[in-house]
Design an enzyme around this catalytic site. Structure first.
Site, mmCIF file in Angstrom:
data_model
loop_
_atom_site.group_PDB
_atom_site.id
_atom_site.type_symbol
_atom_site.label_atom_id
_atom_site.label_comp_id
_atom_site.label_asym_id
_atom_site.label_seq_id
_atom_site.Cartn_x
_atom_site.Cartn_y
_atom_site.Cartn_z
ATOM 1 N N ASP A 194 22.674 42.491 4.661
ATOM 2 C CA ASP A 194 22.798 43.945 4.598
ATOM 3 C C ASP A 194 21.472 44.545 4.156
ATOM 4 O O ASP A 194 20.577 43.840 3.684
ATOM 5 C CB ASP A 194 23.928 44.371 3.642
ATOM 6 C CG ASP A 194 23.844 43.667 2.305
ATOM 7 O OD1 ASP A 194 22.763 43.667 1.687
ATOM 8 O OD2 ASP A 194 24.864 43.105 1.859
ATOM 9 N N ASP A 222 19.648 47.854 2.014
ATOM 10 C CA ASP A 222 19.737 48.991 1.102
ATOM 11 C C ASP A 222 18.490 49.852 1.265
ATOM 12 O O ASP A 222 17.395 49.338 1.513
ATOM 13 C CB ASP A 222 19.852 48.522 -0.346
ATOM 14 C CG ASP A 222 21.133 47.743 -0.599
ATOM 15 O OD1 ASP A 222 22.090 47.912 0.170
ATOM 16 O OD2 ASP A 222 21.161 46.960 -1.561
ATOM 17 N N ASP A 266 15.767 45.055 -11.520
ATOM 18 C CA ASP A 266 15.914 43.909 -12.410
ATOM 19 C C ASP A 266 14.758 42.911 -12.322
ATOM 20 O O ASP A 266 14.042 42.696 -13.305
ATOM 21 C CB ASP A 266 17.266 43.213 -12.170
ATOM 22 C CG ASP A 266 17.562 42.971 -10.696
ATOM 23 O OD1 ASP A 266 16.635 43.080 -9.868
ATOM 24 O OD2 ASP A 266 18.725 42.658 -10.373
#
Length: 455
Positions: free
Chosen positions: A73, A75, A147
């Site tokens: 996928d 983003d 992160d």
């Protein structure tokens, strides 16, 4: 607060942190073509850019593309607000409370679009956990809030360049997982980051940087305060990573499984069932890598089976009949899991059906085999039987018989059933048959079909 507001309005760097000039990596160095993106991702980025906004593919998709792996996928990060994104795309919806994002639907694909996050967190708990985060900022601030350095890479398909604020490309080539900012503080903000570190390290074959790894054991207890539903979702990500067994071992090595995932604790502590567990997880990994669907209920059934089977045998040794013994064993194990880690009903129902069909494979007389193959969960139960046969839990000949039976026509099935009557019984069914033969005449020889324990 006023100074922070002024700096945000004027788009100045956040207080206490100097502006970082990113490294712009050209195509000649990263080798990622815009054609590597899905049609939906290209369309969303293009429309945002044509509307005057900044827009980049970001995170794991960029990381995977640079590693030569096709992402599952994509983003997108942008300076457009959720409302502005929603206005641009008719098939879109705004979701989330802790941090609002937009899901944009293009054909069958859903693209997740996030607004650049600001440097200041809107709300934290006393322990430092982020409770609300709907503050928006610059691309630099967004990169700082991510992160790991390898997840903070921005790809611009229009220019085919990668924007790198934190030496993520360097860490990617070094196969090293490095936390952005002070690791202990970042784990306090969101304890699930510790699970992500383990999952990514196992999945990518990366080493966790020493500074990133060191605080994990001391902060593992924070995960116990996370909502069970969120932990369950993270556990599924581990199991669907394509490297499930490696992830579980890594969790244990880092001290993250004990007391946090009761289901996984039981799985990894059961030395007697490791062969079964590893076989099941390896099979799951193969399906995921081949982009085949994986049943969560089936996966959970394999993880908990050794506990169920051990109790099933125990109840039978205490004199219970196989079917009631299996029901008792299932209830015990499910109750233990629900006390600490409730499994959603949509998955537990499938899990129970797979288990309850196992004794029925031992009955190959009359119409029972015909009725069994018509069960909605027959194929899943048969695959489960094959796993049991491969570790020697049931005879392989039994599994092969059912494999042939489901592919045979009616005449062939009748002949198989007739032949099966003449074959010697095995497993728990054989033990019961031998016990019955010792009884005095008139003790009731019939009716044993379908009662086999199969263990």
């Amino acid at each position: 607060m006023i100074r922070k507001l002024i700096r945000r309005v004027l788009k100045l760097p956040a207080l206490g942190r100097q502006s970082v000039k990113p490294k712009i990596i050209p195509f000649s160095q990263h080798g990622v073509r815009r054609d590597g993106l899905s049609y939906a991702a290209r369309k969303v980025v293009t429309r945002l850019q044509e509307a005057g906004f900044s827009a980049y593919v970001v995170g794991g998709a960029v990381r995977d593309l640079m590693l030569g792996v096709q992402p599952k996928d994509f983003d997108i990060a942008t300076n457009a607000t959720p409302e502005q994104v929603h206005h641009l795309f008719r098939r879109s919806r705004i979701i989330g409370r802790r941090f609002r994002i937009v899901h944009v639907m293009v054909g069958p694909e859903t693209i997740e679009v996030t607004t650049f996050r600001g440097g200041e967190v809107a709300s934290k708990s006393d322990s430092g956990r982020i409770m609300a985060d709907n503050t928006y900022g610059s691309q630099e601030e967004d990169a700082h809030r991510r992160d790991f350095t390898v997840n903070a890479l921005f790809y611009d398909p229009a220019e085919e360049t990668v924007v790198d604020y934190h030496h993520g490309a360097k860490d990617l080539h070094a196969k090293k997982l490095v936390m952005i900012g002070p690791p202990a503080k970042r784990y306090q903000e969101d304890p699930v980051r510790m699970l992500r570190a383990v999952r990514l390290a196992a999945k990518l074959g990366f080493e966790i940087d020493d500074a990133t790894r060191k605080p994990i054991a001391a902060h593992a207890h924070l995960l116990k305060k996370e909502p069970p539903a969120r932990l369950f979702d993270e556990m599924l990500k581990l199991l669907h990573s394509g490297h499930a067994y490696a992830c579980l071992n890594k969790l244990r090595d880092e001290g993250l499984s004990s007391g946090i995932f009761p289901l996984l604790d039981a799985v990894m502590d059961d030395s007697g069932g490791q062969a079964f567990i590893k076989l099941a997880l390896d099979s799951t990994d193969e399906r995921i890598r081949a982009d085949k669907p994986v049943s969560v209920g089936f996966l959970l059934a394999t993880l908990l089976w050794q506990q169920v089977n051990q109790r099933w045998q125990g109840y039978q040794r205490d004199g219970e009949k196989p079917i009631p013994a299996l029901m008792s064993a299932m209830a015990d194990v499910e109750s233990e899991q629900d006390n600490e880690f409730a499994i959603p009903r949509r998955f537990s129902a499938t899990m129970r059906e797979i288990w309850t069909l196992q004794p029925r494979f031992d009955s190959r007389v009359g119409q029972r085999p015909f009725r069994l193959v018509e069960q909605p969960r027959f194929r899943a139960a048969y695959d489960f039987l094959m796993l049991r046969a491969e570790v020697g839990e049931v005879p392989m000949s039994l599994a092969k018989w059912w494999g042939d039976f489901q592919d045979a026509d009616d005449d062939e099935r009748l002949e198989m059933i007739r032949t099966a009557k003449d074959e010697p019984s095995s497993g728990a069914a054989a033990q019961r048959k031998r016990r019955r033969r010792r009884k005095p005449a008139g003790g009731g020889q019939g009716g044993q079909g379908g009662q086999g324990g199969g263990a």
